[in-house]
Design a protein around this motif. Structure first.
Motif, PDB file in Angstrom:
ATOM      1  N   THR A  91      -6.656  21.243  -7.144  1.00 39.03           N
ATOM      2  CA  THR A  91      -6.879  20.093  -8.272  1.00 39.03           C
ATOM      3  C   THR A  91      -6.139  20.624  -9.612  1.00 39.03           C
ATOM      4  O   THR A  91      -6.259  21.605 -10.142  1.00 39.03           O
ATOM      5  N   HIS A  92      -5.128  19.464 -10.051  1.00 40.70           N
ATOM      6  CA  HIS A  92      -4.564  20.066 -11.199  1.00 40.70           C
ATOM      7  C   HIS A  92      -4.141  18.673 -11.874  1.00 40.70           C
ATOM      8  O   HIS A  92      -4.462  17.488 -11.397  1.00 40.70           O
ATOM      9  N   THR A  93      -3.370  18.658 -12.952  1.00 40.14           N
ATOM     10  CA  THR A  93      -2.967  17.571 -13.739  1.00 40.14           C
ATOM     11  C   THR A  93      -1.373  17.988 -14.156  1.00 40.14           C
ATOM     12  O   THR A  93      -0.751  18.958 -13.996  1.00 40.14           O
ATOM     13  N   HIS A  94      -0.877  16.958 -14.883  1.00 43.32           N
ATOM     14  CA  HIS A  94       0.516  16.961 -15.113  1.00 43.32           C
ATOM     15  C   HIS A  94       0.618  16.468 -16.608  1.00 43.32           C
ATOM     16  O   HIS A  94      -0.165  15.391 -16.736  1.00 43.32           O
ATOM     17  N   PRO A  95       1.395  17.163 -17.640  1.00 37.57           N
ATOM     18  CA  PRO A  95       1.380  16.545 -18.757  1.00 37.57           C
ATOM     19  C   PRO A  95       2.449  15.266 -19.152  1.00 37.57           C
ATOM     20  O   PRO A  95       3.148  15.055 -19.912  1.00 37.57           O
ATOM     21  N   PHE A  96       2.710  14.779 -17.704  1.00 37.46           N
ATOM     22  CA  PHE A  96       3.755  13.634 -17.855  1.00 37.46           C
ATOM     23  C   PHE A  96       3.202  12.594 -16.896  1.00 37.46           C
ATOM     24  O   PHE A  96       2.564  12.909 -15.905  1.00 37.46           O
ATOM     25  N   ALA A  97       3.866  11.427 -16.688  1.00 37.67           N
ATOM     26  CA  ALA A  97       3.566  10.476 -15.454  1.00 37.67           C
ATOM     27  C   ALA A  97       4.156  10.956 -14.267  1.00 37.67           C
ATOM     28  O   ALA A  97       5.344  11.529 -14.438  1.00 37.67           O
ATOM     29  N   VAL A  98       3.735  10.744 -13.227  1.00 40.08           N
ATOM     30  CA  VAL A  98       4.340  11.072 -11.956  1.00 40.08           C
ATOM     31  C   VAL A  98       4.398   9.926 -11.197  1.00 40.08           C
ATOM     32  O   VAL A  98       3.876   8.852 -10.897  1.00 40.08           O
ATOM     33  N   ARG A  99       5.780   9.818 -10.430  1.00 46.00           N
ATOM     34  CA  ARG A  99       6.028   8.878  -9.504  1.00 46.00           C
ATOM     35  C   ARG A  99       6.511   9.546  -8.331  1.00 46.00           C
ATOM     36  O   ARG A  99       7.736  10.458  -8.563  1.00 46.00           O
ATOM     37  N   ALA A 100       6.124   9.554  -7.086  1.00 42.62           N
ATOM     38  CA  ALA A 100       6.360  10.309  -5.978  1.00 42.62           C
ATOM     39  C   ALA A 100       6.675   9.719  -4.789  1.00 42.62           C
ATOM     40  O   ALA A 100       6.059   8.653  -4.639  1.00 42.62           O
TER      41      ALA A 100
END
Length: 75
Positions: free
Chosen positions: A34-43
């Motif tokens: 489990t982690h996060t990103h300091p930006f929005a993600v679209r995958a």
């Protein structure tokens, strides 16, 4: 989005204002903690499949499936 290529996905993402589009590859059966990103993600899943858990809900994603996450969302 059905059976889109990575190139199509990249063009769409850039048109939406994403300034970085990255292609990732994982070995079969890989587990990402489990982690996060300091930006929005679209995958987009291009090949293989993956399991994505967000907020206690797990989705099985296959080629052609997409998902989006806001910044800092644990997954």
């Amino acid at each position: 989005m059905s059976a889109a290529s990575f190139e199509d996905f990249e063009a769409d993402a850039r048109a939406l204002g994403f300034n970085e589009v990255t292609e990732r590859h994982w070995e079969p059966m890989a587990v990402v903690e489990t982690h996060t990103h300091p930006f929005a993600v679209r995958a987009l899943v291009v090949r293989g499949d993956m399991w994505l858990t967000v907020g206690g809900e797990t989705r099985h994603l296959r080629p052609g499936d997409t998902f989006e996450l806001d910044r800092d969302v644990p997954h």
